[in-house]
Write a protein that holds these residues in place. Structure first.
Motif, PDB file in Angstrom:
ATOM      1  N   ALA A  75     -44.456   1.473 -26.547  1.00 10.31           N
ATOM      2  CA  ALA A  75     -45.456   2.110 -27.499  1.00 10.31           C
ATOM      3  C   ALA A  75     -46.733   1.459 -27.798  1.00 10.31           C
ATOM      4  CB  ALA A  75     -44.571   2.495 -28.834  1.00 10.31           C
ATOM      5  N   PHE A  76     -46.958   0.029 -27.630  1.00  9.55           N
ATOM      6  CA  PHE A  76     -47.851  -0.706 -28.030  1.00  9.55           C
ATOM      7  C   PHE A  76     -48.762  -1.347 -26.895  1.00  9.55           C
ATOM      8  CE2 PHE A  76     -45.188  -0.327 -31.851  1.00  9.55           C
ATOM      9  CZ  PHE A  76     -46.012  -0.252 -32.718  1.00  9.55           C
ATOM     10  N   ALA A  77     -50.064  -1.573 -27.110  1.00  8.39           N
ATOM     11  CA  ALA A  77     -50.740  -2.547 -26.482  1.00  8.39           C
ATOM     12  C   ALA A  77     -51.559  -3.257 -27.436  1.00  8.39           C
ATOM     13  CB  ALA A  77     -51.424  -1.876 -25.500  1.00  8.39           C
ATOM     14  N   PHE A  78     -51.422  -4.541 -27.364  1.00  6.81           N
ATOM     15  CA  PHE A  78     -52.456  -5.322 -28.406  1.00  6.81           C
ATOM     16  C   PHE A  78     -53.393  -6.066 -27.670  1.00  6.81           C
ATOM     17  CE2 PHE A  78     -53.359  -8.966 -31.078  1.00  6.81           C
ATOM     18  CZ  PHE A  78     -53.530  -8.413 -32.014  1.00  6.81           C
ATOM     19  N   ILE A  79     -54.927  -5.789 -27.970  1.00 14.03           N
ATOM     20  CA  ILE A  79     -55.795  -6.535 -27.438  1.00 14.03           C
ATOM     21  C   ILE A  79     -56.417  -7.539 -28.274  1.00 14.03           C
ATOM     22  CG2 ILE A  79     -58.196  -6.061 -26.214  1.00 14.03           C
ATOM     23  CD1 ILE A  79     -55.498  -4.596 -24.929  1.00 14.03           C
ATOM     24  N   PRO A  80     -56.194  -8.850 -27.706  1.00 13.76           N
ATOM     25  CA  PRO A  80     -56.679  -9.889 -28.643  1.00 13.76           C
ATOM     26  C   PRO A  80     -58.157 -10.306 -28.743  1.00 13.76           C
ATOM     27  CG  PRO A  80     -55.817 -10.950 -26.728  1.00 13.76           C
ATOM     28  CD  PRO A  80     -55.748  -9.301 -26.604  1.00 13.76           C
ATOM     29  N   ALA A 102     -56.718  -3.069 -31.205  1.00 11.60           N
ATOM     30  CA  ALA A 102     -57.749  -3.951 -30.594  1.00 11.60           C
ATOM     31  C   ALA A 102     -58.297  -4.906 -31.827  1.00 11.60           C
ATOM     32  CB  ALA A 102     -58.796  -3.213 -29.794  1.00 11.60           C
ATOM     33  N   ASP A 103     -57.699  -6.266 -31.920  1.00 13.47           N
ATOM     34  CA  ASP A 103     -58.252  -6.972 -32.787  1.00 13.47           C
ATOM     35  C   ASP A 103     -59.548  -7.901 -32.635  1.00 13.47           C
ATOM     36  OD1 ASP A 103     -57.948  -8.737 -35.104  1.00 13.47           O
ATOM     37  OD2 ASP A 103     -56.615  -9.858 -34.595  1.00 13.47           O
ATOM     38  N   GLU A 104     -60.593  -7.426 -33.177  1.00 14.00           N
ATOM     39  CA  GLU A 104     -61.930  -8.113 -32.782  1.00 14.00           C
ATOM     40  C   GLU A 104     -62.115  -8.472 -31.419  1.00 14.00           C
ATOM     41  OE1 GLU A 104     -63.900  -8.889 -35.347  1.00 14.00           O
ATOM     42  OE2 GLU A 104     -62.963  -9.570 -37.205  1.00 14.00           O
ATOM     43  N   PRO A 105     -62.214  -7.253 -30.707  1.00 14.18           N
ATOM     44  CA  PRO A 105     -62.098  -7.356 -29.096  1.00 14.18           C
ATOM     45  C   PRO A 105     -63.435  -7.835 -28.752  1.00 14.18           C
ATOM     46  CG  PRO A 105     -62.435  -4.944 -29.911  1.00 14.18           C
ATOM     47  CD  PRO A 105     -61.813  -5.847 -31.128  1.00 14.18           C
ATOM     48  N   THR A 106     -64.474  -7.915 -29.506  1.00 15.48           N
ATOM     49  CA  THR A 106     -65.848  -8.392 -29.030  1.00 15.48           C
ATOM     50  C   THR A 106     -66.213  -9.792 -29.852  1.00 15.48           C
ATOM     51  OG1 THR A 106     -66.973  -7.070 -30.890  1.00 15.48           O
ATOM     52  CG2 THR A 106     -66.415  -5.790 -28.717  1.00 15.48           C
ATOM     53  N   GLY A 107     -65.218 -10.273 -30.491  1.00 14.77           N
ATOM     54  CA  GLY A 107     -65.539 -11.407 -31.207  1.00 14.77           C
ATOM     55  C   GLY A 107     -66.445 -12.414 -30.458  1.00 14.77           C
ATOM     56  N   ILE A 167     -56.659   1.515 -32.623  1.00 17.01           N
ATOM     57  CA  ILE A 167     -57.043   1.043 -34.013  1.00 17.01           C
ATOM     58  C   ILE A 167     -57.963  -0.209 -33.716  1.00 17.01           C
ATOM     59  CG2 ILE A 167     -56.088   0.008 -36.011  1.00 17.01           C
ATOM     60  CD1 ILE A 167     -53.457   1.583 -35.842  1.00 17.01           C
ATOM     61  N   LEU A 168     -58.937  -0.073 -34.141  1.00 24.21           N
ATOM     62  CA  LEU A 168     -60.001  -1.227 -33.993  1.00 24.21           C
ATOM     63  C   LEU A 168     -59.945  -2.135 -35.345  1.00 24.21           C
ATOM     64  CD1 LEU A 168     -62.498  -2.660 -32.720  1.00 24.21           C
ATOM     65  CD2 LEU A 168     -63.697  -0.970 -33.929  1.00 24.21           C
ATOM     66  N   VAL A 169     -59.915  -3.347 -35.205  1.00 29.62           N
ATOM     67  CA  VAL A 169     -59.798  -4.058 -36.259  1.00 29.62           C
ATOM     68  C   VAL A 169     -61.167  -5.107 -36.152  1.00 29.62           C
ATOM     69  CG1 VAL A 169     -58.552  -5.897 -37.463  1.00 29.62           C
ATOM     70  CG2 VAL A 169     -57.313  -4.325 -36.242  1.00 29.62           C
ATOM     71  N   THR A 170     -61.869  -5.155 -37.190  1.00 27.23           N
ATOM     72  CA  THR A 170     -63.339  -5.651 -37.098  1.00 27.23           C
ATOM     73  C   THR A 170     -63.844  -6.102 -38.539  1.00 27.23           C
ATOM     74  OG1 THR A 170     -65.472  -5.490 -35.999  1.00 27.23           O
ATOM     75  CG2 THR A 170     -64.522  -3.624 -37.050  1.00 27.23           C
ATOM     76  N   HIS A 171     -64.782  -7.121 -38.374  1.00 24.56           N
ATOM     77  CA  HIS A 171     -65.388  -7.619 -39.530  1.00 24.56           C
ATOM     78  C   HIS A 171     -66.884  -6.860 -39.363  1.00 24.56           C
ATOM     79  CE1 HIS A 171     -66.659 -10.677 -36.815  1.00 24.56           C
ATOM     80  NE2 HIS A 171     -67.909 -10.839 -37.416  1.00 24.56           N
ATOM     81  N   GLU A 172     -67.337  -6.283 -38.356  1.00 23.57           N
ATOM     82  CA  GLU A 172     -68.391  -5.775 -38.137  1.00 23.57           C
ATOM     83  C   GLU A 172     -68.841  -4.344 -38.423  1.00 23.57           C
ATOM     84  OE1 GLU A 172     -70.531  -7.279 -34.443  1.00 23.57           O
ATOM     85  OE2 GLU A 172     -68.760  -8.252 -33.840  1.00 23.57           O
ATOM     86  N   VAL A 173     -69.222  -3.939 -39.590  1.00 23.21           N
ATOM     87  CA  VAL A 173     -69.345  -2.585 -39.910  1.00 23.21           C
ATOM     88  C   VAL A 173     -70.275  -1.666 -38.928  1.00 23.21           C
ATOM     89  CG1 VAL A 173     -70.278  -1.012 -41.808  1.00 23.21           C
ATOM     90  CG2 VAL A 173     -69.570  -3.296 -42.374  1.00 23.21           C
ATOM     91  N   ASP A 174     -71.308  -2.235 -38.180  1.00 22.26           N
ATOM     92  CA  ASP A 174     -71.867  -1.448 -37.181  1.00 22.26           C
ATOM     93  C   ASP A 174     -70.836  -1.074 -36.127  1.00 22.26           C
ATOM     94  OD1 ASP A 174     -74.331  -1.563 -38.422  1.00 22.26           O
ATOM     95  OD2 ASP A 174     -74.898  -3.477 -36.966  1.00 22.26           O
ATOM     96  N   LEU A 175     -70.048  -1.932 -35.498  1.00 15.09           N
ATOM     97  CA  LEU A 175     -69.011  -1.519 -34.785  1.00 15.09           C
ATOM     98  C   LEU A 175     -68.109  -0.441 -35.259  1.00 15.09           C
ATOM     99  CD1 LEU A 175     -67.446  -4.647 -32.973  1.00 15.09           C
ATOM    100  CD2 LEU A 175     -69.095  -2.854 -31.926  1.00 15.09           C
ATOM    101  N   ALA A 176     -67.589  -0.534 -36.360  1.00 15.18           N
ATOM    102  CA  ALA A 176     -66.873   0.545 -36.991  1.00 15.18           C
ATOM    103  C   ALA A 176     -67.562   1.719 -37.027  1.00 15.18           C
ATOM    104  CB  ALA A 176     -66.105   0.058 -38.248  1.00 15.18           C
TER     105      ALA A 176
END
Length: 217
Positions: free
Chosen positions: A61-66, A148-153, A177-186
């Protein structure tokens, strides 16, 4: 639910609990952590599944993108063999079928000449290329949900934009689901944004994604 294709972003400063939230969804909380509440995916409460059940469910069911894909690639194994191992775990064993699927997945994530990538080692790839290979490997099991956890970090602006465009394209068919601290990305990506602060949800709102994304270097 994974059949409702919304683009969700979890946003917050470093240390606010974004990755822990992603880990809870993915069923990989550390042993000393206990999640309160319920996490449902397609009618299943993930917190009630036993470890073996969760492992089996996660694999399908899952894929995790570090954040840093290159750290998850084997430096002494060609990309094709790393992809083939994933295919075998999902019941694809014929070499011809595995090569065709690998080529197709690499093409989906933006490689115009996938055959050249298959024969490379991870240390021969740029950061952006490695991140796209990880995306391809993540999609190999046809997951219902991609986290996708901070995929462009660790990427520069050009590669960040390319990876985000690919993720946005994937989200047309899968819940990503995108996990990010970058508001522009969100703002560029998500149709719904959840903001975290000190481990708590402080805001959740609908978002109208921008058509373009510009970075300040």
């Amino acid at each position: 639910t994974a059949d409702k294709v919304d683009r969700l972003a979890i946003v917050g400063e470093s240390g606010c609990g974004k990755t822990m939230t992603a880990m809870a969804i993915f069923g990989l909380l550390p042993g000393n952590c206990h999640a309160a509440g319920k996490i449902y995916l397609n009618g299943k409460n993930l917190l009630e599944l036993k470890p073996k059940e969760m492992n089996a469910f996660r694999g399908k069911a899952f894929a995790f993108i570090p954040q840093n894909g290159s750290e998850f690639l084997n430096p002494v194994l060609k990309i094709k063999y790393q992809m083939f191992e994933t295919f075998k775990a999902n019941g694809i064993n014929k070499k011809r079928d595995m090569r065709a699927k690998a080529t197709d997945l690499l093409y989906q994530v933006g490689f115009e000449n996938p055959e050249t990538i298959l024969n490379k080692y991870s240390f021969q790839l740029s950061g952006g290329m490695a991140q796209r290979v990880i995306l391809a490997i993540g999609l190999s099991s046809s997951p219902q949900l991609v986290i996708a956890d901070e995929p462009t970090g660790n990427l520069d602006s050009k590669n960040s934009l390319q990876v985000m465009n690919i993720i946005k394209a994937i989200s047309k068919e899968k819940l990503v689901i995108l996990v990010t601290h970058e508001v522009d990305l969100a703002n560029f990506y998500a149709s719904r944004i959840i903001e975290l602060q000190d481990g708590k949800i402080v805001k959740g709102y609908e978002n109208e994604p921008k058509e373009s994304l510009e970075y300040r270097l």
